[in-house]
Scaffold this active site. Structure first.
Site, PDB file in Angstrom:
ATOM      1  CB  THR A 102      62.645  87.324 -40.952  1.00  0.00           C
ATOM      2  OG1 THR A 102      62.177  87.792 -42.056  1.00  0.00           O
ATOM      3  CG2 THR A 102      63.846  87.880 -40.436  1.00  0.00           C
ATOM      4  N   GLY A 155      59.172  82.266 -41.364  1.00  0.00           N
ATOM      5  CA  GLY A 155      58.725  81.575 -40.380  1.00  0.00           C
ATOM      6  C   GLY A 155      58.717  81.884 -39.005  1.00  0.00           C
ATOM      7  CB  THR A 156      59.971  85.222 -37.344  1.00  0.00           C
ATOM      8  OG1 THR A 156      59.333  85.990 -38.136  1.00  0.00           O
ATOM      9  CG2 THR A 156      61.548  84.940 -37.668  1.00  0.00           C
ATOM     10  N   GLY A 157      57.053  84.152 -37.080  1.00  0.00           N
ATOM     11  CA  GLY A 157      55.838  83.974 -36.411  1.00  0.00           C
ATOM     12  C   GLY A 157      55.231  82.808 -36.081  1.00  0.00           C
ATOM     13  CB  CYS A 158      55.362  79.415 -38.024  1.00  0.00           C
ATOM     14  SG  CYS A 158      54.531  79.910 -39.312  1.00  0.00           S
ATOM     15  CE  LYS A 209      54.238  87.569 -33.707  1.00  0.00           C
ATOM     16  NZ  LYS A 209      54.067  86.340 -34.645  1.00  0.00           N
TER      17      LYS A 209
END
Length: 270
Positions: free
Chosen positions: A211, A213-216, A177
């Site tokens: 942003t 929690g975007t990875g989760c 990402k």
């Protein structure tokens, strides 16, 4: 014949503010049409501003949760998030080895959006050497990728080469990402280790502080679409579409004093 749910399990820490961790994973699973289940690895004291403390769940209890869920309900896909110690990483892998589940997506959580560290130093090598080669997909962001390969990443143009380096000799597919870079055109890069393909996932950068929690969310969306039976490439593309819309709609809202969440249910509440 009764209908069957598509089942997705998250093994991760909790976020009381609701934007990241298992709370974000459950919202994503639901929004993407899956029956979501949770195994809690740690209770995290955090909000949109930062992480105050982490309370690890005893390792045998984490293993017990996995067994309880998989022995009874099973899973079509699993997303793994925050695993804070080497002992926990090994226990999760050893427990999962008893079940025939191939769709495992690992978000190698090391640093929160706020910059707070979430993984012990000694656990990084365990993650690299023991868990990453076992899963199907990993979804690092730029800071996590830098830790995994031991070098700085400064340019979007380097990602197609770096993403292959992250595949550990093609043992795992990699969704890298690019959000931490600065280009206006955001290009996430996916390496499908099973077909030796590199795919660029383009979107316009959305300037927002929401942003958290975007990875989760992104990794959970990949797991959800794999649970539905999509191919790796299609699951990642669908997850990218979902993520982009969740960020865009979430940018219109204000919640909390720091990094607010994305809008997981944009299709239902716009």
């Amino acid at each position: 014949m009764k209908k069957q749910y598509k089942r997705a399990l998250t093994i991760a820490g909790s976020d009381p503010s609701g934007g990241a961790g298992i709370q974000a994973d459950l919202k994503t699973f639901s929004a993407c049409g899956c029956y979501g289940m949770t195994v809690i690895t740690a209770v995290v004291d955090e909000n949109t501003i930062g992480v105050t403390d982490v309370h690890p769940i005893p390792v045998p209890f984490v293993s017990g949760q996995i067994k309880s869920v998989l022995d009874d309900i099973g899973a079509d896909a699993i997303k793994i998030g925050m695993l804070h110690s080497s002992e926990l990483i090994r226990a999760v892998k050893e427990t999962l080895l008893k079940y025939n589940i191939s769709n495992i997506v690992l978000d190698p959580v090391m640093v929160a959006t706020s910059g707070d560290k979430l993984l012990q130093d000694e656990a990084i090598e365990t993650l690299k050497n023991e868990l990453i080669p076992y899963v199907r997909v990993i979804t690092p962001n730029i800071p996590e990728a830098e830790i995994l390969i031991g070098q700085k990443i400064t340019s979007q143009y380097d990602l197609p080469l770096i993403v292959k380096d992250l595949s550990f000799n093609r043992s795992v597919s990699v969704l890298l990402k690019a959000g931490h870079l600065t280009e206006d055109n955001l290009v996430d890069v996916f390496y499908n280790a099973e077909t030796d393909e590199v795919i660029e996932l383009r979107s316009e950068r959305i300037h927002t502080r929401n942003t958290h929690g975007t990875g989760c969310t992104f990794s959970s969306a990949v797991a959800a679409f794999l649970a539905h039976g999509l191919s790796l490439n299609d699951a990642v593309r669908k997850a990218k579409e979902y993520m982009t819309k969740a960020i865009a709609v979430g940018a219109e809202y204000e919640i909390g004093k720091g990094h607010g969440p994305v809008h997981h249910f944009f299709d239902f509440w716009e």
